[in-house]
Design a protein around this motif. Structure first.
Motif, PDB file in Angstrom:
ATOM      1  N   GLY A 116       0.821  -1.214   0.000  1.00 18.87           N
ATOM      2  CA  GLY A 116       0.000   0.000   0.000  1.00 18.87           C
ATOM      3  C   GLY A 116       0.848   1.252   0.000  1.00 18.87           C
ATOM      4  O   GLY A 116       1.980   1.262  -0.508  1.00 18.87           O
ATOM      5  N   ALA A 117       0.326   2.293   0.617  1.00 17.17           N
ATOM      6  CA  ALA A 117       0.986   3.595   0.624  1.00 17.17           C
ATOM      7  C   ALA A 117       2.343   3.575   1.309  1.00 17.17           C
ATOM      8  O   ALA A 117       3.205   4.399   1.001  1.00 17.17           O
ATOM      9  N   GLY A 118       2.569   2.640   2.221  1.00 13.67           N
ATOM     10  CA  GLY A 118       3.838   2.582   2.933  1.00 13.67           C
ATOM     11  C   GLY A 118       4.823   1.572   2.385  1.00 13.67           C
ATOM     12  O   GLY A 118       5.873   1.336   2.988  1.00 13.67           O
ATOM     13  N   ALA A 119       4.510   0.957   1.251  1.00 22.55           N
ATOM     14  CA  ALA A 119       5.403  -0.062   0.675  1.00 22.55           C
ATOM     15  C   ALA A 119       6.799   0.513   0.495  1.00 22.55           C
ATOM     16  O   ALA A 119       6.974   1.600  -0.038  1.00 22.55           O
ATOM     17  N   GLY A 120       7.788  -0.218   0.988  1.00 23.81           N
ATOM     18  CA  GLY A 120       9.174   0.205   0.862  1.00 23.81           C
ATOM     19  C   GLY A 120       9.670   1.036   2.021  1.00 23.81           C
ATOM     20  O   GLY A 120      10.873   1.252   2.163  1.00 23.81           O
ATOM     21  N   ALA A 121       8.785   1.533   2.883  1.00 25.08           N
ATOM     22  CA  ALA A 121       9.205   2.329   4.039  1.00 25.08           C
ATOM     23  C   ALA A 121       9.705   1.408   5.150  1.00 25.08           C
ATOM     24  O   ALA A 121       9.219   0.285   5.303  1.00 25.08           O
ATOM     25  N   ASP A 122      10.675   1.877   5.921  1.00 29.30           N
ATOM     26  CA  ASP A 122      11.196   1.075   7.026  1.00 29.30           C
ATOM     27  C   ASP A 122      10.196   0.942   8.165  1.00 29.30           C
ATOM     28  O   ASP A 122      10.084  -0.108   8.788  1.00 29.30           O
ATOM     29  N   VAL A 123       9.460   2.032   8.446  1.00 35.65           N
ATOM     30  CA  VAL A 123       8.489   2.035   9.540  1.00 35.65           C
ATOM     31  C   VAL A 123       7.178   2.612   9.021  1.00 35.65           C
ATOM     32  O   VAL A 123       7.172   3.655   8.371  1.00 35.65           O
ATOM     33  N   VAL A 124       6.079   1.907   9.306  1.00 35.99           N
ATOM     34  CA  VAL A 124       4.750   2.374   8.914  1.00 35.99           C
ATOM     35  C   VAL A 124       3.861   2.339  10.153  1.00 35.99           C
ATOM     36  O   VAL A 124       3.807   1.330  10.856  1.00 35.99           O
ATOM     37  N   PHE A 125       3.193   3.460  10.436  1.00 34.52           N
ATOM     38  CA  PHE A 125       2.224   3.552  11.527  1.00 34.52           C
ATOM     39  C   PHE A 125       0.882   3.879  10.908  1.00 34.52           C
ATOM     40  O   PHE A 125       0.789   4.772  10.070  1.00 34.52           O
ATOM     41  N   GLY A 126      -0.143   3.148  11.274  1.00 36.94           N
ATOM     42  CA  GLY A 126      -1.468   3.397  10.727  1.00 36.94           C
ATOM     43  C   GLY A 126      -2.501   3.516  11.823  1.00 36.94           C
ATOM     44  O   GLY A 126      -2.366   2.919  12.884  1.00 36.94           O
ATOM     45  N   VAL A 127      -3.541   4.303  11.551  1.00 37.32           N
ATOM     46  CA  VAL A 127      -4.624   4.522  12.505  1.00 37.32           C
ATOM     47  C   VAL A 127      -5.946   4.167  11.845  1.00 37.32           C
ATOM     48  O   VAL A 127      -6.196   4.540  10.701  1.00 37.32           O
ATOM     49  N   ILE A 128      -6.777   3.444  12.564  1.00 37.44           N
ATOM     50  CA  ILE A 128      -8.148   3.166  12.145  1.00 37.44           C
ATOM     51  C   ILE A 128      -9.059   4.014  13.022  1.00 37.44           C
ATOM     52  O   ILE A 128      -8.962   3.968  14.249  1.00 37.44           O
ATOM     53  N   GLY A 130     -12.935   4.326  13.280  1.00 39.31           N
ATOM     54  CA  GLY A 130     -14.252   3.850  12.857  1.00 39.31           C
ATOM     55  C   GLY A 130     -15.142   3.772  14.071  1.00 39.31           C
ATOM     56  O   GLY A 130     -15.228   4.714  14.854  1.00 39.31           O
ATOM     57  N   THR A 131     -15.766   2.622  14.286  1.00 44.15           N
ATOM     58  CA  THR A 131     -16.556   2.417  15.491  1.00 44.15           C
ATOM     59  C   THR A 131     -15.663   2.563  16.716  1.00 44.15           C
ATOM     60  O   THR A 131     -16.079   3.057  17.747  1.00 44.15           O
ATOM     61  N   GLY A 132     -14.414   2.131  16.568  1.00 41.91           N
ATOM     62  CA  GLY A 132     -13.397   2.316  17.600  1.00 41.91           C
ATOM     63  C   GLY A 132     -12.193   2.984  16.961  1.00 41.91           C
ATOM     64  O   GLY A 132     -12.190   3.276  15.770  1.00 41.91           O
ATOM     65  N   VAL A 133     -11.168   3.236  17.763  1.00 37.41           N
ATOM     66  CA  VAL A 133      -9.922   3.818  17.267  1.00 37.41           C
ATOM     67  C   VAL A 133      -8.799   2.872  17.632  1.00 37.41           C
ATOM     68  O   VAL A 133      -8.700   2.415  18.769  1.00 37.41           O
ATOM     69  N   GLY A 134      -7.958   2.568  16.653  1.00 36.59           N
ATOM     70  CA  GLY A 134      -6.828   1.691  16.910  1.00 36.59           C
ATOM     71  C   GLY A 134      -5.662   2.071  16.035  1.00 36.59           C
ATOM     72  O   GLY A 134      -5.796   2.848  15.097  1.00 36.59           O
ATOM     73  N   GLY A 135      -4.516   1.527  16.357  1.00 34.86           N
ATOM     74  CA  GLY A 135      -3.325   1.802  15.578  1.00 34.86           C
ATOM     75  C   GLY A 135      -2.450   0.578  15.496  1.00 34.86           C
ATOM     76  O   GLY A 135      -2.557  -0.337  16.308  1.00 34.86           O
ATOM     77  N   GLY A 136      -1.605   0.554  14.490  1.00 38.00           N
ATOM     78  CA  GLY A 136      -0.661  -0.536  14.315  1.00 38.00           C
ATOM     79  C   GLY A 136       0.662   0.005  13.814  1.00 38.00           C
ATOM     80  O   GLY A 136       0.726   1.089  13.225  1.00 38.00           O
ATOM     81  N   ILE A 137       1.722  -0.752  14.053  1.00 40.42           N
ATOM     82  CA  ILE A 137       3.064  -0.366  13.641  1.00 40.42           C
ATOM     83  C   ILE A 137       3.699  -1.545  12.916  1.00 40.42           C
ATOM     84  O   ILE A 137       3.659  -2.679  13.408  1.00 40.42           O
ATOM     85  N   ALA A 138       4.301  -1.265  11.751  1.00 42.86           N
ATOM     86  CA  ALA A 138       5.073  -2.276  11.029  1.00 42.86           C
ATOM     87  C   ALA A 138       6.490  -1.749  10.871  1.00 42.86           C
ATOM     88  O   ALA A 138       6.696  -0.587  10.521  1.00 42.86           O
ATOM     89  N   GLY A 151       0.949  -0.256  19.663  1.00 41.24           N
ATOM     90  CA  GLY A 151       0.203   0.610  18.763  1.00 41.24           C
ATOM     91  C   GLY A 151      -1.246   0.792  19.146  1.00 41.24           C
ATOM     92  O   GLY A 151      -1.970   1.510  18.494  1.00 41.24           O
ATOM     93  N   ARG A 152      -1.700   0.146  20.180  1.00 39.96           N
ATOM     94  CA  ARG A 152      -3.106   0.210  20.592  1.00 39.96           C
ATOM     95  C   ARG A 152      -3.382   1.542  21.266  1.00 39.96           C
ATOM     96  O   ARG A 152      -3.214   1.679  22.464  1.00 39.96           O
ATOM     97  N   MET A 153      -3.795   2.493  20.506  1.00 38.80           N
ATOM     98  CA  MET A 153      -4.082   3.819  21.055  1.00 38.80           C
ATOM     99  C   MET A 153      -5.371   3.794  21.849  1.00 38.80           C
ATOM    100  O   MET A 153      -6.394   3.358  21.360  1.00 38.80           O
ATOM    101  N   GLY A 154      -5.315   4.247  23.101  1.00 37.14           N
ATOM    102  CA  GLY A 154      -6.517   4.361  23.904  1.00 37.14           C
ATOM    103  C   GLY A 154      -6.992   3.057  24.512  1.00 37.14           C
ATOM    104  O   GLY A 154      -8.047   2.998  25.108  1.00 37.14           O
TER     105      GLY A 154
END
Length: 160
Positions: A116-128, A130-138, A151-154
Motif C-alpha cells: 500500500g501507501a507505505g510499501a518500501g518504508a522502514d516504519v509504517v504507523f497506521g490509525v483506524i 471507525g466504530t473504535g480507534v486503533g493503531g498498528g506499527i510495522a 500501537g493500541r491507542m486508547g
C-alpha cells in the motif's frame, strides 16, 4: 484462506485469488452485543465464500482488540461483547476450520507496509478511526506486536 473483518457495525468476508485479486465479498450487519449470533454470521459468511470458491479454506479474522497469549481470550475490544471470549476456539468449532485472529489495525498496517501507501518504508504507523480507534506499527514489513498490544491507542495493555 478466507478473510473476515469483524467490525463494530459490519462483518465482511473477502476471498482473494493467488494474484491478490478479489474474487468474493459479502457483508452483513454485526449483531452487536450477541456473541453467539456473531459466531453464526461469521460461520454463514465463511460457508458462502467456500461455496463460491468450491473448496474449503482456513479462516483469518481481523478483530477490534487483541488475544491474550496467556489465556486465549479476547481483550480490550471496543466491541465489548467479544471481551473474555475464546473467539478462535469457538469459531473453529462452529466452522470445522483452522482459525487465526489478528488485530484489525495490525492487518491494516501490514497491508499498507507490504503493498500500500507505505510499501518500501522502514516504519509504517497506521490509525483506524471507525466504530473504535486503533493503531498498528510495522517495522521492515513485519507487525510490531510486543507483549502489550503495541500501537493500541486508547486501549489498556493486553496480558501476554
Amino acid at each position: 484462506m478466507i478473510g473476515i473483518d469483524l467490525g463494530g457495525t459490519k462483518i465482511e468476508v473477502v476471498a482473494l485469488d493467488e494474484s491478490g485479486a478479489e474474487i468474493f465479498r459479502e457483508r452483513r450487519p454485526t449483531p452487536r452485543h450477541d456473541y453467539a449470533a456473531g459466531i453464526r454470521v461469521m460461520t454463514e459468511l465463511a460457508a458462502l465464500a467456500e461455496a463460491r470458491l468450491g473448496r474449503r479454506h482456513g479462516i483469518g479474522v481481523a478483530i477490534p482488540g487483541c488475544v491474550s497469549r496467556a489465556i486465549g481470550l479476547i481483550k480490550n475490544a471496543n466491541s465489548t461483547w467479544l471481551n473474555g471470549e475464546p473467539l478462535a476456539a469457538d469459531l473453529a468449532t462452529a466452522t470445522g476450520r483452522e482459525v487465526a485472529l489478528i488485530n484489525d489495525a495490525n492487518c491494516f498496517v501490514l497491508s499498507e507496509a507490504t503493498d500500500g501507501a507505505g510499501a518500501g518504508a522502514d516504519v509504517v504507523f497506521g490509525v483506524i478511526a471507525g466504530t473504535g480507534v486503533g493503531g498498528g506499527i510495522a517495522v521492515h514489513g513485519k507487525v510490531l506486536e510486543g507483549g502489550h498490544c503495541c500501537g493500541r491507542m486508547g486501549h489498556n495493555p493486553c496480558p501476554a
